[in-house]
Design an enzyme around this catalytic site. Structure first.
Site, mmCIF file in Angstrom:
data_model
loop_
_atom_site.group_PDB
_atom_site.id
_atom_site.type_symbol
_atom_site.label_atom_id
_atom_site.label_comp_id
_atom_site.label_asym_id
_atom_site.label_seq_id
_atom_site.Cartn_x
_atom_site.Cartn_y
_atom_site.Cartn_z
ATOM 1 N N ASP A 270 0.916 -1.313 0.024
ATOM 2 C CA ASP A 270 0.055 0.090 0.013
ATOM 3 C C ASP A 270 1.090 1.179 -0.014
ATOM 4 O OD1 ASP A 270 -2.172 1.799 -0.090
ATOM 5 O OD2 ASP A 270 -3.343 0.760 1.695
HETATM 6 C C1 BGC Z 1 -5.134 3.195 0.090
HETATM 7 C C2 BGC Z 1 -5.345 2.112 -0.801
HETATM 8 C C3 BGC Z 1 -5.044 2.807 -2.180
HETATM 9 C C4 BGC Z 1 -3.530 3.492 -2.311
HETATM 10 C C5 BGC Z 1 -3.680 4.074 -3.745
HETATM 11 C C6 BGC Z 1 -3.815 4.093 -0.268
HETATM 12 O O1 BGC Z 1 -3.893 5.107 0.659
HETATM 13 O O2 BGC Z 1 -4.954 2.470 1.576
HETATM 14 O O3 BGC Z 1 -6.506 1.475 -0.687
HETATM 15 O O4 BGC Z 1 -5.193 1.612 -3.437
HETATM 16 O O5 BGC Z 1 -3.800 4.654 -1.398
HETATM 17 O O6 BGC Z 1 -4.456 5.156 -4.197
#
Ligand code: BGC
Length: 729
Positions: A270
Site C-alpha cells: 500500500d
Molecule cells: C489506500 C489504498 C489505495 C492506495 C492508492 C492508499 O492510501 O489505502 O487503498 O489503493 O492508497 O491510491
C-alpha cells in the site's frame, strides 16, 4: 529463452529495482523517487516500472512512450488506479452495491468500470476492496462488502471476474498463465490483506489484535476466493497484526497466501507502507524496511522508494539475496506480459467511446443504484409518494449536492457529473412544484436556512429530507467516534419533523452516508427512512425511481445498524456465550442502559410489497462431506404490486467442539413475484461449506445436528427453522 529470462539477464540492479518501484506524479511526495522534479528521466533510465493515479489516454501514452520506446530495455510501464465503483460513470459505492445481494450485478458493474478505465490508459485497478467491516466507526467499510464473510467471498469472485474479464481460476488455485490482454480487461488487486476492518476502536490505521481464528474465518476467506478466481495482485493492509505489520508479515504473505492458498501473482504494497515500517518500529531505516518487505514477499513498492534506495545497501550487507529480487522482478514482468503490455504498450490508450455505450452504462448505473437503496422504515405506506403530490418540500444539505453523491472515491468522475435528488425529482415529477431549501450545511453551525425550510413545509403536500454525511466523512482516514448526523442536521431534522407533525404532514428521510449511522431517533420519528449510501452518477434518478414507485426498493442492508454507538462492533454472527442475553436475567450478556438488539439487523430492507415465507423443507435428512443440502421455502407476495424478495439461509451448529456463531450465512436467493403470486425459493449448501476450524485451527467436519434457519434477515425471531444431521467422515 523466454522474454522474461532474456530481460532479466540484461538488467542492471537499478533496472531491476525500477521494476519493483511504483510511483506517481503530482501526488503527495513521500518517497525519494517521486521527489524527483520530473519523472521523465527516472522512467527513461528504468528506475520506475509502474505508476499510480494516472489516467487519460494521451497522458498515459506520453508516459508509456518514455518507458516502452526510450528506456534501454523498453519495458512498458504498468499503470494502476483506484476504481472502486466505476471510472467515469460511477456505480454505487461497494457497501451500497453489496445490498443488492446480486453477484451478477456486482460483476457487471466491474466489467463496465474496466471497459471505461481500459480506454483511459489504466491497466490495473486497486480493487476490489474485500475488508469485512463490523465497526461503523471505521470509515473504510464503505469501500467493501459489509460484515459477512460469505458476502465478501461472492463479492470477491464477481469483482475479479468483472475486472479481469473471465474466471481465470482453476480448481487447484490460480492459473497465472492465463492471458489477460483482452481490450476491455484490467488486472484486479484484492486489498487490503487482511483484517484491516478490525482496527482498534475503529480508528483508522490503528493496530489490529484479533485471534487467528477470526482472521482465518472472517477476514481471510474473501482473499482466498479472489485468489481462486485468478486475481492478479494482492495488496497488504497498512496495519500491524498483533505487532507484525502486514507489509512485513512473512508468515501471512509467504506462508499463508503463497504457500497454502497457492497465490502466484504479484504483491503490491500500500501507499508508502514499506516506508512506514520505520514508524511501526520494526525497521531502523528505509533499507531495513525494504529488506523486511521483500523477505515477506512484497514485490512492488508503492510510493516509498524503499526498494530503489534501500535494497542496494540491504544486498550489500547480505540482508537479502539477488534471488529474492529476481523472483519479484519476474512476477512483475509476468504481470506486464499477461496484461499484453509487451505486445502493445498503448493498448489501454484508446479513443473515447460511442455515446451509445455511455448511455447503456448510465442505465445500468441507475438500475443498480435504485436497487442498492435500502428502505429501512415505511410507516402507513408513506412511500411511494402519492401520484397526487403537487408540492413537495425538498430539504436538507444533500438534496442538491452532486459532488457528494460520488462518495469517497470517484476516479475520473467530475464534481458536477452526478444527478442530484432535486434534479432526479424534477424529471420524475414534471408536474409537481419542488420547494427546495438547503436549511443547514452538512457540517458546521450555520443554521440561517432553518426558518426558510420550516416556512416551506406549510405549503407542501409532503416533505423530503435529504440528510447525512459528506462524501469524505467515510473512506480512508475518515474514522468517526460519533455516529449521529454531523453538524446541525439533527436539530434541523427535529425542527422539521416537529413542524410536520403539527401540520399533519409526512416526512420522508433519505439518508446518505458511507456507514450505517446511529440514528434511532430518526428511525423513530420519520414516516419513511431510506438508506441511500452513496449511489454515484445516477443517484438522484435512482432515489426518484424509488420515491415515486417506479422501482420497489429491494436493497437489503449488508451491515447491522446499531442503535447506540456503544454497541459497536456489532454484527449478526456473534457467539451465544455462557450467559446469552436475556432481558429477564440480570446476569446475562447485555447492557443495563441500552437494548442489546440492533436498530436494524443484517439483511433488513422493506419493499412496496409484503411477503410471507412458509413450508420450509430441507433435504436430505442427513449429509456427509461431499453431499449438498437443499432447502425449499414457499414465498407469497401478499402485496399489491410486483416486487423482489431476498431469502437468506443461515445455519447454527448448537453443539460443536468449538462454540459457533448463533447464525452463519450459507446462501441466499432472490425471487420476483407479482401481486398475489406464490413461488418457491431453493437454497443450497454444500456440506463441505460446513467445515469449520477446530481447536487446532484445522478444518473439521463434525457429526451432529445442524439447525437450518431461513428467512428475510438475521433476526432470529423471523426465521423458519429445520434441522439436518451431519454424519462425520
Ligand atoms: C489506500 C489504498 C489505495 C492506495 C492508492 C492508499 O492510501 O489505502 O487503498 O489503493 O492508497 O491510491
Amino acid at each position: 529463452m523466454s522474454r522474461i529470462d532474456l530481460l532479466l539477464g540484461q538488467m542492471t540492479l537499478t533496472e531491476k529495482l525500477g521494476q519493483l518501484t511504483m510511483t506517481a506524479e503530482g501526488a503527495a511526495v513521500t518517497g525519494p523517487v517521486s521527489a524527483a522534479a520530473d519523472l521523465s528521466e527516472e522512467i527513461r533510465r528504468g528506475a520506475v516500472g509502474s505508476m499510480l493515479n494516472l489516467y487519460g489516454a494521451e497522458h498515459v501514452r506520453q508516459r508509456q512512450r518514455l518507458a516502452a520506446e526510450q528506456s534501454r530495455l523498453r519495458i512498458p510501464l504498468l499503470v494502476g488506479l483506484d476504481i472502486l465503483h466505476g471510472h467515469r460513470t460511477l456505480f454505487p459505492m461497494p457497501l451500497a452495491e453489496a445490498c443488492l445481494f446480486d453477484p451478477h450485478a456486482w460483476e457487471l458493474t466491474a466489467r463496465e468500470a474496466a471497459r471505461e478505465a481500459a480506454r483511459d490508459g489504466v491497466a490495473m485497478t486497486f480493487a476490489p476492496m474485500l475488508d469485512v467491516s463490523r465497526d461503523p466507526r471505521w470509515g473504510r467499510g464503505v469501500e467493501g462488502p459489509g460484515e459477512d464473510p460469505l458476502v465478501a467471498m461472492r463479492f470477491a469472485r464477481a469483482k475479479v471476474r468483472g475486472f479481469q474479464g473471465t474466471d481465470q481460476g482453476t480448481e487447484q488455485g490460480t492459473d497465472q498463465g492465463t492471458d489477460l490482454s483482452g481490450a476491455d480487461t484490467i488486472g484486479a488487486v484484492a486489498k487490503h490483506l487482511c483484517g484491516y476492518g478490525a482496527v482498534t476502536a475503529g480508528r483508522e490505521y490503528a493496530s489490529v489484535d484479533i485471534s487467528e481464528r477470526t482472521l482465518l474465518e472472517v477476514h481471510l476467506p474473501a482473499f482466498a476466493a479472489a485468489v481462486q478466481a485468478g486475481v492478479v495482485a494482492i495488496m497488504p493492509a497498512f496495519i500491524d497484526l498483533a505487532g507484525v505489520p502486514m507489509t512485513a508479515n512473512a508468515s501471512l504473505l509467504r506462508g499463508r497466501l503463497r504457500g497454502r492458498l497457492g497465490f502466484e501473482g504479484t504483491i503490491i504494497s500500500d501507499y508508502n507502507s514499506i516506508g512506514e515500517l520505520v514508524q511501526h518500529g520494526v525497521a531502523a531505516d528505509l533499507s531495513e524496511a525494504a529488506a523486511l518487505a521483500l523477505q515477506a514477499g512484497v514485490d512492488i513498492d508503492m510510493m516509498a522508494g524503499a526498494y530503489l534506495h534501500g535494497l542496494p545497501a540491504a544486498l550489500q550487507r547480505g540482508a537479502v539475496g539477488m534471488e529474492l529480487i529476481d523472483a519479484a522482478v519476474r512476477r512483475v514482468l509476468r504481470l506486464k506480459e499477461r496484461l499484453g503490455l509487451f505486445e502493445d504498450p498503448y493498448r489501454h490508450c484508446r479513443s473515447p467511446e460511442e455515446p451509445a455505450a455511455l448511455a447503456h452504462r448510465r442505465r445500468l448505473a441507475r438500475q443498480v443504484a435504485s436497487r442498492a437503496i435500502v428502505m429501512l422504515t415505511n410507516r402507513a405506506d408513506t412511500l411511494p409518494l402519492s401520484p397526487a403530490t403537487r408540492r413537495l418540500a425538498v430539504l436538507g444539505p444533500l438534496a442538491d449536492a452532486s459532488g457528494e453523491m460520488r462518495g469517497p472515491w470517484w476516479s475520473a468522475a467530475g464534481e458536477q457529473d452526478c444527478v442530484t435528488v432535486l434534479a432526479g425529482l424534477r424529471t420524475a415529477l414534471p408536474g409537481a412544484q419542488l420547494l427546495h431549501v438547503r436549511g443547514v450545511p452538512i457540517e458546521g453551525t450555520d443554521d440561517a436556512g432553518l426558518a426558510a425550510a420550516l416556512e416551506v413545509c406549510g405549503g407542501a403536500d409532503a416533505i423530503l429530507l435529504c440528510l447525512g454525511e459528506a462524501a469524505l466523512m467515510s473512506g480512508e482516514a475518515a474514522s468517526r467516534a460519533r455516529l449521529d448526523l454531523p453538524g446541525e442536521q439533527r436539530r434541523f431534522a427535529e425542527a422539521v419533523l416537529g413542524r410536520a407533525r403539527a401540520l399533519g404532514k409526512r416526512v420522508i428521510v433519505v439518508l446518505f452516508a458511507g456507514r450505517p449511522l446511529v440514528v434511532p431517533w430518526l428511525a423513530e420519528q420519520a414516516d419513511a427512512l431510506l438508506a441511500a449510501w452513496f449511489l454515484g452518477s445516477e443517484a438522484g434518478n435512482a432515489v426518484a425511481d424509488v420515491l415515486i414507485g417506479r422501482t420497489s426498493p429491494s436493497g437489503r442492508t449488508a451491515v447491522t445498524w446499531a442503535r447506540d454507538a456503544g454497541q459497536v462492533p456489532i454484527y449478526y454472527a456473534q457467539r451465544r456465550g455462557g450467559r446469552p442475553a436475556d432481558a429477564n436475567d440480570h446476569y446475562s450478556s447485555r447492557y443495563i442502559d441500552v437494548p442489546v438488539q440492533p436498530l436494524f439487523p443484517f439483511g433488513h430492507g422493506l419493499g412496496y410489497a409484503r411477503f410471507t415465507l412458509s413450508e420450509l423443507q430441507v433435504s436430505p435428512a442427513a449429509v456427509r462431506p461431499g453431499d449438498d443440502i437443499e432447502a425449499r421455502v414457499t414465498v407469497v407476495n401478499e402485496g399489491a404490486r410486483t416486487a423482489q424478495e431476498t431469502v437468506f439461509l443461515f445455519t447454527h451448529d448448537r453443539l460443536a467442539s468449538v462454540a459457533r456463531p448463533t447464525l452463519e450465512l450459507q446462501d441466499w436467493a432472490r425471487i420476483e413475484l407479482r401481486a398475489g403470486e406464490r413461488g418457491t425459493v431453493v437454497l443450497r449448501v454444500a456440506a463441505e461449506q460446513l467445515r469449520f476450524l477446530g481447536a487446532d485451527l484445522e478444518p473439521v467436519f463434525e457429526a451432529g445436528e445442524l439447525e437450518i434457519l431461513v428467512g428475510p434477515c438475521a433476526d432470529r425471531t423471523r426465521l423458519l427453522a429445520a434441522s439436518v444431521r451431519l454424519i462425520g467422515s
